[in-house]
Design an enzyme around this catalytic site. Structure first.
Site, PDB file in Angstrom:
ATOM      1  N   LYS A 259     -30.520 -35.862   2.471  1.00 37.70           N
ATOM      2  CA  LYS A 259     -30.562 -35.033   1.272  1.00 37.70           C
ATOM      3  C   LYS A 259     -31.303 -35.806   0.182  1.00 37.70           C
ATOM      4  O   LYS A 259     -30.812 -36.824  -0.319  1.00 37.70           O
ATOM      5  CB  LYS A 259     -29.129 -34.704   0.833  1.00 37.70           C
ATOM      6  CG  LYS A 259     -29.019 -33.832  -0.415  1.00 37.70           C
ATOM      7  CD  LYS A 259     -27.545 -33.570  -0.709  1.00 37.70           C
ATOM      8  CE  LYS A 259     -27.357 -32.694  -1.942  1.00 37.70           C
ATOM      9  NZ  LYS A 259     -25.924 -32.433  -2.217  1.00 37.70           N
TER      10      LYS A 259
ATOM     11  N   ASP B  84     -15.692 -26.688  -5.786  1.00 39.34           N
ATOM     12  CA  ASP B  84     -16.761 -25.754  -5.413  1.00 39.34           C
ATOM     13  C   ASP B  84     -16.628 -25.347  -3.945  1.00 39.34           C
ATOM     14  O   ASP B  84     -17.619 -25.278  -3.218  1.00 39.34           O
ATOM     15  CB  ASP B  84     -18.132 -26.377  -5.672  1.00 39.34           C
ATOM     16  CG  ASP B  84     -19.245 -25.331  -5.717  1.00 39.34           C
ATOM     17  OD1 ASP B  84     -18.925 -24.151  -5.987  1.00 39.34           O
ATOM     18  OD2 ASP B  84     -20.415 -25.673  -5.491  1.00 39.34           O
TER      19      ASP B  84
END
Length: 779
Positions: free
Chosen positions: A37, A131
């Site tokens: 990432k 989240d």
């Protein structure tokens, strides 16, 4: 393509967005497939975004659980920043819901259980995910799910601006209240509801309306299957206190309900259902699903023929593969980088609960990854919203690395999964069993000459002649130390490094050294929090042992200045006392002076102060007592703590101090008016009574009386009018200061009417007699 993480070769892109991109890559030294990432250049130049990206990686180092994607490495240099993750070879729960709709109750229960177990591990460390959503749950082709993306995770109880994905945000987040484990339970239940019904609990597209629904709208429990409605109702309770105490407690409730409703084998059926749904979306997986093994034996037999005879080699391939896998993992776990913290291997926690950085063991179970860009309509990549990394729309973070096995030797074989084999020699038969023992024998071939026996030559024994630990330093939350080791040979030497903070073991890692006789290595460890005021110790031991045993180095970390991270204030009046309540969170437990300045209509009247310590979250009242309630004024307070300020104000209203004023009786007589007045008060404070007399509409006089020391008064007042015409109107008015709740009292009347005058008789005319003439009369 821009900057690439050193030591990794990109294969293809899995997803992209404003915050960065996710790629499938190969670790150059071992051939392991990982997900990397990358933080975009835009956000890398933002110190806040970069710190948040680094914090996400630091968070993941503390989380080791089968239901959480594992961090392999964090890399940062002037050209870029990247998180190297376990490649989870699967698809996101969002992709399954988008393609298939509702999963069915058993599969939904399996997803919920796996997510709750992963969240429970985070909650054990004091973290709240904040989240949780279908995009952040990756389901493998064996039905096992993994939780990803801790980009906006916070410490439990932290006061911060509301963040999350609106359809799954708990009521307390909409209200700006601190997050807790119950916040994650709410989000997980909302996703559970979506798996059960194919739709979210609340579906408004207007954020204001959606927030109102989460806070006030009834829970749509009737849409869920009847056996699991109780779970939905508990998990979606508006009040956090009404939800299960934590994710782990909710798992116990879930298992009891599932077994009662669907039987003891509900979990196996649910996993099979999820696996079938994933395989229908195999095109979205980063790697093709593994093929079924084609052999039925666990032994591989390879014969090499030579000029003078042949040697037979029989081994359990997975055992040798595991040994090389350990070495390969150590290569990753000990690369010398100038990064905030070093790579860590995917190891389960020890019995004491302390994470130990050990290399992963081989497994025949493939790992899984988010669906990302295999399908243009379902990339799984972050949406291009411009949000910083870790925000609510940054998409699921990458997950990585299927287990691998690799064998070294004359017939090197690397296996990327249970079904792929690559050989550089005659191919041995593949094995399906991951464990075995290895044996090697050499048998001479009979000839007409005398038999020659092959005698193996013993390898020289390597010992450690010297071991030392150099200077240890702590920078922020990262500690670094260097050790040197000298050996008598180049054979393998194992080094175990143990990190302690405040006397507690917090991290253990092992390194394999070989190929040289002198080594110098730098070790780094990043603590979850800065070890303020503690002794940090690095202990290094070797196998074989060094003369004198292990070596240690210790550094004392000075106490950290405690910073105030959030400060709020409220104000209320209790009678004549102003009560300021401050709510404060801090980065440490050291002393924090706080002060409160009270003012009336902007003019400061008092200061109050206190020193708080020993905690990281405080609720404290500071008060000031006025002599009398400042009725009709505005009272304000300004709170200062740790360079932060907060203020609050309140308008002071008061009930009437004089309850009533009344004229009991009034009268007029003999030119004087008399009035008897009664006054009732709420306290014994002074009251001014004014009695005014009017005559014929004009003020004829008034009297002022000072009343005090009681709550009930009766006073008689007289006013002389003097000569008053009869039938004239007169009036008496009684008022107080402060004004009475009953208003002004009025009474009066008229003076007596005038008496009518009696009529008078007019005299009658009498005839006059004319004088008669007599003597002396002159005619």
């Amino acid at each position: 393509m821009g900057w690439e993480a050193p030591g990794y070769t990109e294969v293809r892109q899995l997803g992209t967005g404003a915050a960065g991109r996710v790629v499938l890559a190969v670790h150059d030294d071992t051939g392991i497939h990982v997900a990397v990432k990358y933080l975009s250049d835009r956000w890398r130049r933002d110190p806040v975004a970069l710190a948040r990206f680094r914090a996400e990686a630091r968070t993941l180092t503390t989380l080791r659980h089968p239901n959480i994607a594992t961090l392999w490495e964090y890399i940062q240099d002037p050209q870029g920043a990247a998180i190297v993750m376990e490649l989870v070879n699967g698809v996101s729960l969002r992709a399954l819901l988008r393609e298939h709709g509702a999963t069915g109750p058993e599969a939904a229960l399996v997803v919920l259980k796996g997510s709750l177990l992963g969240l429970a591990r985070a909650h054990e460390t004091g973290l709240v995910h904040r989240d949780y959503k279908p995009e952040n749950v990756i389901v493998r082709d064996d039905g096992v799910s993994k939780l990803v993306d801790f980009g906006i995770a916070v410490r439990e109880g932290t006061l911060s601006r509301p963040e999350g994905t609106p359809p799954y945000m708990a009521p307390e987040l909409w209200a700006g209240e601190p997050s807790s484990a119950a916040t994650d339970v709410y989000a997980a239940t909302a996703v559970f509801f979506e798996c059960l019904t194919g739709q979210r609990p609340y579906r408004s597209t207007e954020p204001v309306v959606l927030g109102y629904q989460h806070v006030h709208a009834p829970i749509p429990v009737q849409d869920a299957p009847e056996p699991v409605r109780g779970l939905v109702e508990r998990g979606l309770a508006k009040d956090p206190a009404a939800r299960p105490a934590g994710a782990e407690a909710f798992v116990a409730e879930l298992e009891a309900v599932a077994a009662a409703a669907y039987g003891d084998d509900w979990e196996e059926r649910g996993r099979r259902r999820l696996a079938a749904l994933v395989l229908l979306l195999a095109v979205l997986m980063p790697e093709p699903p593994p093929a079924e093994p084609q052999v039925s034996t666990t032994l591989a037999r390879t014969t090499f023929r030579g000029v003078r005879g042949h040697v037979t080699k029989t081994a359990m391939g997975a055992t040798l593969a595991a040994l090389v896998a350990v070495s390969a993992a150590l290569v990753i776990a000990n690369r010398d980088r100038a990064t905030p913290f070093e790579p860590v291997a995917a190891a389960p926690p020890t019995e004491s609960g302390v994470p130990v950085a050990l290399p992963p063991t081989p497994s025949t179970t493939p790992q899984l990854v988010p669906e990302d860009t295999a399908d243009p309509e379902d990339t799984g990549a972050p949406e291009d919203t411009g949000d910083p990394p870790g925000g609510t729309d940054s998409g699921p973070p990458p997950t990585a690395t299927p287990p691998f096995t690799a064998t070294a030797g004359p017939s090197a074989t690397r296996t990327a999964g249970p079904s792929a084999t690559r050989t550089s020699r005659p191919t041995p038969t593949r094995t399906a069993t991951p464990t075995a023992t290895a044996t090697r024998t050499a048998t001479p071939t009979p000839t007409r000459t005398p038999t020659r026996t092959v005698t193996p030559t013993a390898s020289p024994v390597t010992s450690v002649s010297r071991l030392g630990v150099g200077r240890l330093a702590v920078d922020g939350a990262t500690a670094a130390g260097t050790f040197t080791l000298a050996a008598t040979g180049a054979a393998p030497v194992t080094v175990e490094a143990t990190w302690r903070a405040g006397g507690r073991i917090v991290h253990v890692e092992r390194l394999g050294l070989r190929g040289d006789t002198a080594y110098t290595r730098t070790l780094r460890h990043t603590f979850p929090e800065r070890p303020c005021g503690q002794d940090v110790t690095l202990t290094v031991a070797s196998t074989p042992a060094a003369p004198g045993g292990a070596r240690s180095a210790t550094v004392s970390v000075p106490p950290c200045p405690t910073e105030v991270t959030a400060l709020r204030a409220t104000l209320r009046m209790d009678g004549a006392t102003a009560r300021a309540r401050l709510l404060m969170t801090t980065s440490g437990t050291a002393e924090v002076p706080v002060s409160a300045a009270f003012a009336v209509d902007g003019d400061q009247v008092a200061d109050r102060s206190a020193t708080l310590s020993g905690r990281t979250s405080y609720t404290r009242d500071l008060t000031y007592a006025f002599r009398a309630r400042p009725c009709g004024s505005t009272v304000s307070v300004l709170v200062r703590a740790g360079g932060r300020t907060a203020s609050a104000r309140a308008r002071v209203t008061c009930p009437p101090e004089v309850k009533s004023v009344s004229i009991i009786r009034s009268a007029y007589g003999d030119g004087t008016a008399t009035a008897t007045v009664a006054v009732g008060t709420g306290n014994a404070r002074p009251v001014r009574l004014t009695v005014t007399f009017q005559l014929g509409g004009r003020v004829a006089g008034s009297q002022v009386l000072e009343l005090a020391g009681d709550t009930s008064y009766v006073r008689t007042v007289r006013q002389a009018f003097g000569q008053v015409p009869c039938g004239t109107a007169w009036q008496v008015r009684a008022s107080t200061e402060p004004g009475a709740g009953s208003g002004t009292a009025v009474d009066g009347g008229r003076t007596p009417a005038c008496e009518p005058e009696e009529p008078t008789e007019e005299p009658t005319e009498q005839p006059t007699e004319e004088p008669t003439e007599g003597p002396g009369t002159i005619g």
